[in-house]
Design a protein around this motif. Structure first.
Motif, mmCIF file in Angstrom:
data_model
loop_
_atom_site.group_PDB
_atom_site.id
_atom_site.type_symbol
_atom_site.label_atom_id
_atom_site.label_comp_id
_atom_site.label_asym_id
_atom_site.label_seq_id
_atom_site.Cartn_x
_atom_site.Cartn_y
_atom_site.Cartn_z
ATOM 1 N N MET A 1 0.826 -1.200 0.000
ATOM 2 C CA MET A 1 0.000 0.000 0.000
ATOM 3 C C MET A 1 0.861 1.250 0.000
ATOM 4 O O MET A 1 0.530 2.244 -0.655
ATOM 5 N N LEU A 2 1.972 1.223 0.736
ATOM 6 C CA LEU A 2 2.872 2.376 0.750
ATOM 7 C C LEU A 2 3.444 2.616 -0.646
ATOM 8 O O LEU A 2 3.475 3.752 -1.128
ATOM 9 N N ILE A 3 3.877 1.543 -1.303
ATOM 10 C CA ILE A 3 4.403 1.658 -2.663
ATOM 11 C C ILE A 3 3.322 2.176 -3.601
ATOM 12 O O ILE A 3 3.578 3.034 -4.465
ATOM 13 N N PHE A 4 2.098 1.677 -3.425
ATOM 14 C CA PHE A 4 0.989 2.116 -4.279
ATOM 15 C C PHE A 4 0.711 3.606 -4.088
ATOM 16 O O PHE A 4 0.503 4.341 -5.060
ATOM 17 N N TYR A 5 0.731 4.077 -2.838
ATOM 18 C CA TYR A 5 0.476 5.497 -2.585
ATOM 19 C C TYR A 5 1.604 6.373 -3.118
ATOM 20 O O TYR A 5 1.370 7.494 -3.581
ATOM 21 N N ILE A 6 2.836 5.869 -3.048
ATOM 22 C CA ILE A 6 3.956 6.619 -3.642
ATOM 23 C C ILE A 6 3.778 6.708 -5.149
ATOM 24 O O ILE A 6 3.975 7.774 -5.754
ATOM 25 N N PHE A 7 3.379 5.583 -5.755
ATOM 26 C CA PHE A 7 3.099 5.613 -7.197
ATOM 27 C C PHE A 7 1.995 6.612 -7.511
ATOM 28 O O PHE A 7 2.100 7.395 -8.460
ATOM 29 N N MET A 8 0.905 6.608 -6.712
ATOM 30 C CA MET A 8 -0.197 7.532 -6.962
ATOM 31 C C MET A 8 0.252 8.976 -6.799
ATOM 32 O O MET A 8 -0.250 9.868 -7.486
ATOM 33 N N ILE B 1 8.106 11.962 -13.389
ATOM 34 C CA ILE B 1 6.652 11.886 -13.227
ATOM 35 C C ILE B 1 5.953 11.652 -14.566
ATOM 36 O O ILE B 1 4.851 11.098 -14.599
ATOM 37 N N TRP B 2 6.584 12.064 -15.665
ATOM 38 C CA TRP B 2 6.013 11.744 -16.983
ATOM 39 C C TRP B 2 5.963 10.238 -17.174
ATOM 40 O O TRP B 2 4.981 9.693 -17.678
ATOM 41 N N LEU B 3 7.003 9.538 -16.733
ATOM 42 C CA LEU B 3 7.074 8.087 -16.851
ATOM 43 C C LEU B 3 5.959 7.424 -16.057
ATOM 44 O O LEU B 3 5.340 6.458 -16.519
ATOM 45 N N PHE B 4 5.686 7.941 -14.853
ATOM 46 C CA PHE B 4 4.660 7.349 -13.994
ATOM 47 C C PHE B 4 3.284 7.965 -14.204
ATOM 48 O O PHE B 4 2.319 7.544 -13.568
ATOM 49 N N GLY B 5 3.187 8.961 -15.075
ATOM 50 C CA GLY B 5 1.907 9.619 -15.301
ATOM 51 C C GLY B 5 0.946 8.813 -16.139
ATOM 52 O O GLY B 5 -0.263 9.087 -16.154
ATOM 53 N N LEU C 1 -0.336 11.479 -9.761
ATOM 54 C CA LEU C 1 -1.056 12.742 -9.577
ATOM 55 C C LEU C 1 -0.141 13.944 -9.813
ATOM 56 O O LEU C 1 -0.606 14.976 -10.297
ATOM 57 N N SER C 2 1.139 13.806 -9.489
ATOM 58 C CA SER C 2 2.076 14.892 -9.740
ATOM 59 C C SER C 2 2.119 15.237 -11.218
ATOM 60 O O SER C 2 2.146 16.419 -11.602
ATOM 61 N N PHE C 3 2.108 14.212 -12.060
ATOM 62 C CA PHE C 3 2.084 14.437 -13.505
ATOM 63 C C PHE C 3 0.837 15.213 -13.903
ATOM 64 O O PHE C 3 0.913 16.228 -14.605
ATOM 65 N N ARG C 4 -0.315 14.763 -13.430
ATOM 66 C CA ARG C 4 -1.567 15.417 -13.797
ATOM 67 C C ARG C 4 -1.638 16.841 -13.254
ATOM 68 O O ARG C 4 -2.061 17.757 -13.954
ATOM 69 N N PHE C 5 -1.219 17.030 -12.008
ATOM 70 C CA PHE C 5 -1.301 18.344 -11.384
ATOM 71 C C PHE C 5 -0.340 19.334 -12.039
ATOM 72 O O PHE C 5 -0.713 20.468 -12.352
ATOM 73 N N GLU C 6 0.912 18.906 -12.225
ATOM 74 C CA GLU C 6 1.900 19.838 -12.789
ATOM 75 C C GLU C 6 1.595 20.139 -14.253
ATOM 76 O O GLU C 6 1.844 21.250 -14.729
ATOM 77 N N GLN C 7 1.037 19.174 -14.954
ATOM 78 C CA GLN C 7 0.626 19.427 -16.329
ATOM 79 C C GLN C 7 -0.478 20.475 -16.366
ATOM 80 O O GLN C 7 -0.466 21.390 -17.192
ATOM 81 N N THR C 8 -1.424 20.373 -15.429
ATOM 82 C CA THR C 8 -2.526 21.337 -15.362
ATOM 83 C C THR C 8 -2.020 22.720 -14.965
ATOM 84 O O THR C 8 -2.405 23.733 -15.566
#
Length: 208
Positions: free
Chosen positions: A136-143, A170-174, A147-154
Motif C-alpha cells: 500500500m505504501l508503494i501504491f500510494y507513492i506511485f499515486m 513523473i512523466w514516466l509514472f503519469g 497525480l504529480s504528472f496530472r497536477f503539474e501538467q494542469t
C-alpha cells in the motif's frame, strides 16, 4: 508448474474476493470513510515527495453529475514565497488550481484489486500481512507520482516541459493521465512482493 485446477481455484478466490469487496465498497458510508482516510494519508506523502507543488486533499467536492467526490487545492510553489504548510497562511492564499476527481475510481477500486490479489495468493498469511502495508505504501507513492504528472501538467497550462529530472520521472509514472494502467501497476507491486515467495514455496513443496 501449478496444476490447472490450482490456478482456477486461486483465480476463483480472487474473483470472489474482488466482487465481494466491490459490493461492500458501494455502500456510501464505506466510500465516505475511505475518502476521508485517503485524503489524510495521501496529503503528507504527496507534499513530502513533490518538490514543485503543494496540494491539499479535501474529501468533498461541489455537487455535480460527474461523480466527483474529492477536491485537490493545488499551489505552485514557484509563485508563492510563503510557508504553505501553515494553515493560517493557506486560509488567505488562493490556490492556483482546483481539481475534482472521483476517488472511488481513481484509488479505491485499484486498492480492492490489490487486496484481492494478496488474499488469493498461495502464500502463508504472516507474509501477506507483513507485506501488504508495504504494498500500500508503494501504491500510494506511485499515486503521488501519477497525480504529480496530472497536477503539474494542469498548473503549466496542459503541458509538461522536460526541463528537470523530476518532470521526466513523473512523466514516466503519469501513464498519459489515463486510469486503466493503474491496475497493471497494482499487479506489478503484487508480483514483486509475492511472486518470489510463491515460487519459493512451490519449490519447497516439490522437494519435501
Amino acid at each position: 508448474m501449478p496444476s490447472l485446477n490450482f490456478i482456477l481455484k486461486r483465480f476463483g478466490i480472487f474473483i470472489l474476493v474482488f466482487v465481494t469487496l466491490s459490493i461492500v465498497s458501494s455502500n456510501q458510508s464505506v466510500r465516505d470513510g475511505h475518502r476521508a482516510y485517503y485524503c489524510k494519508i495521501a496529503k503528507p506523502i504527496f507534499n513530502i515527495i513533490n518538490p514543485h507543488i503543494y496540494t491539499i486533499f479535501l474529501p468533498a467536492a461541489p455537487e455535480n453529475s460527474n461523480g466527483w467526490n474529492i477536491s485537490f487545492l493545488i499551489y505552485d510553489e514557484s509563485k508563492h514565497t510563503v510557508n504553505l504548510s501553515n494553515e493560517k497562511i493557506r486560509r488567505v492564499t488562493k490556490p492556483d488550481v482546483v481539481l475534482f476527481q472521483n476517488v472511488h475510481d481513481l484509488v479505491l477500486v485499484p486498492t480492492l484489486f490489490l487486496i484481492a490479489l494478496f488474499f488469493s495468493s498461495p502464500v502463508n498469511w504472516k507474509k501477506k500481512l507483513i507485506r501488504f502495508p508495504l504494498a500500500m505504501l508503494i501504491f500510494y507513492i506511485f499515486m503521488t507520482l501519477y497525480l504529480s504528472f496530472r497536477f503539474e501538467q494542469t498548473v503549466n497550462g496542459g503541458t509538461l516541459a522536460f526541463d528537470s529530472l523530476w518532470h521526466g520521472f513523473i512523466w514516466l509514472f503519469g501513464l498519459g493521465g489515463t486510469t486503466d494502467p493503474i491496475y497493471v501497476v497494482a499487479l506489478f507491486i503484487w508480483g514483486v512482493l509475492l511472486i518470489p515467495s510463491i515460487i519459493s514455496q512451490d519449490f519447497k513443496e516439490k522437494i519435501a
